[in-house]
Design a protein around this motif. Structure first.
Motif, short mmCIF file in Angstrom:
data_model
loop_
_atom_site.label_atom_id
_atom_site.label_comp_id
_atom_site.label_asym_id
_atom_site.label_seq_id
_atom_site.Cartn_x
_atom_site.Cartn_y
_atom_site.Cartn_z
N GLY A 46 8.40 -0.28 5.48
CA GLY A 46 6.97 -0.39 5.25
C GLY A 46 6.52 0.32 3.99
O GLY A 46 7.29 0.59 3.08
N TYR A 47 5.22 0.64 3.97
CA TYR A 47 4.63 1.27 2.78
C TYR A 47 3.43 2.09 3.20
O TYR A 47 2.94 2.00 4.33
CB TYR A 47 4.23 0.20 1.76
CG TYR A 47 3.29 -0.86 2.31
CD1 TYR A 47 1.91 -0.75 2.19
CD2 TYR A 47 3.80 -1.97 2.97
CE1 TYR A 47 1.06 -1.71 2.69
CE2 TYR A 47 2.96 -2.94 3.49
CZ TYR A 47 1.59 -2.80 3.34
OH TYR A 47 0.76 -3.76 3.86
N ALA A 48 2.96 2.91 2.27
CA ALA A 48 1.85 3.82 2.56
C ALA A 48 0.57 3.33 1.91
O ALA A 48 0.57 2.80 0.79
CB ALA A 48 2.18 5.22 2.07
N VAL A 49 -0.53 3.52 2.63
CA VAL A 49 -1.87 3.32 2.08
C VAL A 49 -2.48 4.71 1.93
O VAL A 49 -2.67 5.42 2.93
CB VAL A 49 -2.73 2.45 3.01
CG1 VAL A 49 -4.13 2.28 2.43
CG2 VAL A 49 -2.07 1.09 3.24
N HIS A 50 -2.75 5.10 0.70
CA HIS A 50 -3.29 6.43 0.42
C HIS A 50 -4.78 6.30 0.10
O HIS A 50 -5.16 5.56 -0.82
CB HIS A 50 -2.58 7.08 -0.77
CG HIS A 50 -1.09 7.24 -0.57
ND1 HIS A 50 -0.56 8.13 0.33
CD2 HIS A 50 -0.03 6.63 -1.17
CE1 HIS A 50 0.76 8.07 0.29
NE2 HIS A 50 1.11 7.17 -0.61
N VAL A 51 -5.62 7.01 0.84
CA VAL A 51 -7.08 6.95 0.67
C VAL A 51 -7.60 8.35 0.42
O VAL A 51 -7.39 9.25 1.23
CB VAL A 51 -7.76 6.35 1.91
CG1 VAL A 51 -9.27 6.30 1.72
CG2 VAL A 51 -7.21 4.96 2.23
N GLY A 52 -8.26 8.55 -0.72
CA GLY A 52 -8.85 9.85 -1.01
C GLY A 52 -8.87 10.16 -2.49
O GLY A 52 -8.27 9.44 -3.30
N LEU A 102 -3.29 2.20 -3.10
CA LEU A 102 -3.95 3.45 -3.47
C LEU A 102 -5.44 3.19 -3.63
O LEU A 102 -5.83 2.25 -4.32
CB LEU A 102 -3.38 4.00 -4.79
CG LEU A 102 -1.86 3.97 -4.97
CD1 LEU A 102 -1.49 4.45 -6.38
CD2 LEU A 102 -1.19 4.85 -3.92
N CYS A 103 -6.27 4.03 -3.01
CA CYS A 103 -7.71 3.85 -3.14
C CYS A 103 -8.42 5.20 -3.13
O CYS A 103 -8.28 5.98 -2.18
CB CYS A 103 -8.26 2.98 -2.01
SG CYS A 103 -10.05 2.70 -2.14
N ASP A 104 -9.16 5.46 -4.17
CA ASP A 104 -10.04 6.62 -4.25
C ASP A 104 -11.44 6.13 -3.88
O ASP A 104 -11.98 5.23 -4.55
CB ASP A 104 -10.01 7.18 -5.67
CG ASP A 104 -10.79 8.48 -5.81
OD1 ASP A 104 -11.78 8.66 -5.07
OD2 ASP A 104 -10.42 9.30 -6.68
N HIS A 149 0.44 4.59 7.37
CA HIS A 149 1.70 3.89 7.14
C HIS A 149 1.62 2.50 7.75
O HIS A 149 1.18 2.33 8.90
CB HIS A 149 2.88 4.65 7.74
CG HIS A 149 4.21 4.07 7.37
ND1 HIS A 149 4.83 4.33 6.17
CD2 HIS A 149 5.01 3.19 8.04
CE1 HIS A 149 5.97 3.66 6.12
NE2 HIS A 149 6.10 2.96 7.24
N VAL A 150 2.04 1.52 6.98
CA VAL A 150 2.04 0.12 7.43
C VAL A 150 3.49 -0.34 7.56
O VAL A 150 4.26 -0.26 6.60
CB VAL A 150 1.30 -0.80 6.44
CG1 VAL A 150 1.27 -2.24 6.97
CG2 VAL A 150 -0.11 -0.30 6.18
#
Length: 359
Positions: free
Chosen positions: A14-20, A163-165, A7-8
């Motif tokens: 703020g907003y979420a950075v999702h990695v996976g 979002l990052c895979d 979470h940023v």
């Protein structure tokens, strides 16, 4: 691999950075029926672009794909004007959305487009490079380049989500991936030394997200967490956020002098060695920490030297750096591992000596 979230910003905002794996599915949360979505994308990722368009369409959105040049060529005023034209012709309103799909230059551009259209519309960033996810897409700094310097025109505009895979990183050429690792290692030097330990333990694995996906995700999440912590404390780069510019004053000068033909991370690697040399001359860092800069950067194939004969151009370019105040240069330096501080107004002899040490 499960999706990990950083979470940023403040807890209630703020907003979420999702990695996976599966991170792209979260894009559907932003695809309400009838919503126009401009997908700013770099060339060469058509298969992923098709997936993005499918997710948006399945949610009822009306996506419009806009291809932009690759790398720094995207961050040009003419490209920006073309995108404004697309938004105008398609009738984009403040309820609509911009998506940035690509590396750091593409996400920089997409963020600036979103920041400037109707004084600000939402943007979701889908970084497809290591540099993009750990640096450009997180933190809300957007911009384009001019002939006079890099990122001199820009705005702060936070994304709604990132979002990052990690599988998106698998197609990166090894030199490009190493370039992204420079920003990861920067986070290790200024805030999280465990990043350095992980890379030093197995540099080959750190360079191979296909063979070592868990390590890749760990390095990404750690770097993003460092940036999230700093951004939360200083959204507008008034004070502590400047530590994220470690090595960047000299790096941006190199990029400008080299007409943006250098990879950003390569320039940052040399820039970190430069400020380590400056700090060493001030007695702020010891010989081991100075040597560690060269050792860990070299281990992943990053440059740690720069040729002679370019000092007048580099010095002039540094004078135009955003962190300069009047005629006073300001550098982020270390006074020990993970102990960043600011060095203001070093004399010309110190500046030149640090440059000479790079040859």
């Amino acid at each position: 691999m499960s999706v990990r979230t950083v979470h940023v910003g403040p807890p209630a905002q703020g907003y979420a950075v999702h990695v996976g794996a599966g991170a792209l599915d979260r894009l559907g949360e932003h695809a309400r029926p009838g919503r126009r979505v401009l997908v700013v994308h770099q060339p060469g990722r058509e298969e992923l672009l098709a997936e993005v368009l499918q997710v948006l369409t399945a949610g009822g959105a009306r996506p419009v794909a806009a291809r932009v040049p690759d790398a720094e060529a995207a961050k040009d005023a003419r490209v920006l004007v073309d995108l404004w034209g697309v938004l105008g012709r398609e009738g984009f309103t403040r309820d609509d959305l911009v998506v940035g799909l690509g590396g750091g230059a593409t996400t920089d551009l997409a963020g600036f487009v979103a920041a400037t259209w109707l004084r600000g519309v939402e943007v979701v960033q889908l970084p497809t490079s290591l540099l993009g996810i750990v640096d450009a897409a997180v933190g809300g700094k957007t911009g384009i380049n001019t002939a006079e310097g890099k990122n001199l025109v820009g705005a702060f505009h936070e994304p709604s989500a990132v979002l990052c895979d990690p599988s998106w990183l698998a197609t990166m050429a090894r030199p490009d991936y190493a370039s992204g690792l420079a920003e990861v290692l920067k986070c290790g030097f200024v805030a999280d030394p465990h990043v350095l330990d992980l890379v030093e333990a197995d540099p080959g694995a750190a360079l191979d997200p296909v063979a070592a996906p868990e390590l890749a995700a760990e390095l990404v999440v750690r770097a993003v967490q460092v940036k999230a912590d700093v951004v939360a404390a200083d959204l507008r780069e008034a004070s502590v956020r400047e530590i994220l510019n470690y090595g960047h004053t000299f790096a941006h000068a190199v990029e400008q002098v080299e007409d943006y033909t250098w990879r950003h991370g390569d320039a940052v690697a040399v820039g970190m060695v430069y400020v380590a040399e400056l700090a060493s001359r001030r007695g702020l860092v010891d010989a081991e920490l100075l040597a560690r800069h060269r050792r860990v950067l070299s281990a992943v194939g990053l440059p740690t030297s720069y040729g002679p004969g370019r000092w007048p151009e580099l010095r002039a370019a540094m004078g135009r750096d955003k962190k300069a105040r009047g005629a006073t240069l300001r550098f982020v330096v270390l006074e020990g591992l993970a102990r960043p501080t600011r060095l203001e107004g070093p004399d010309e002899a110190e500046l030149r000596a640090a440059y000479d040490a790079l040859h």
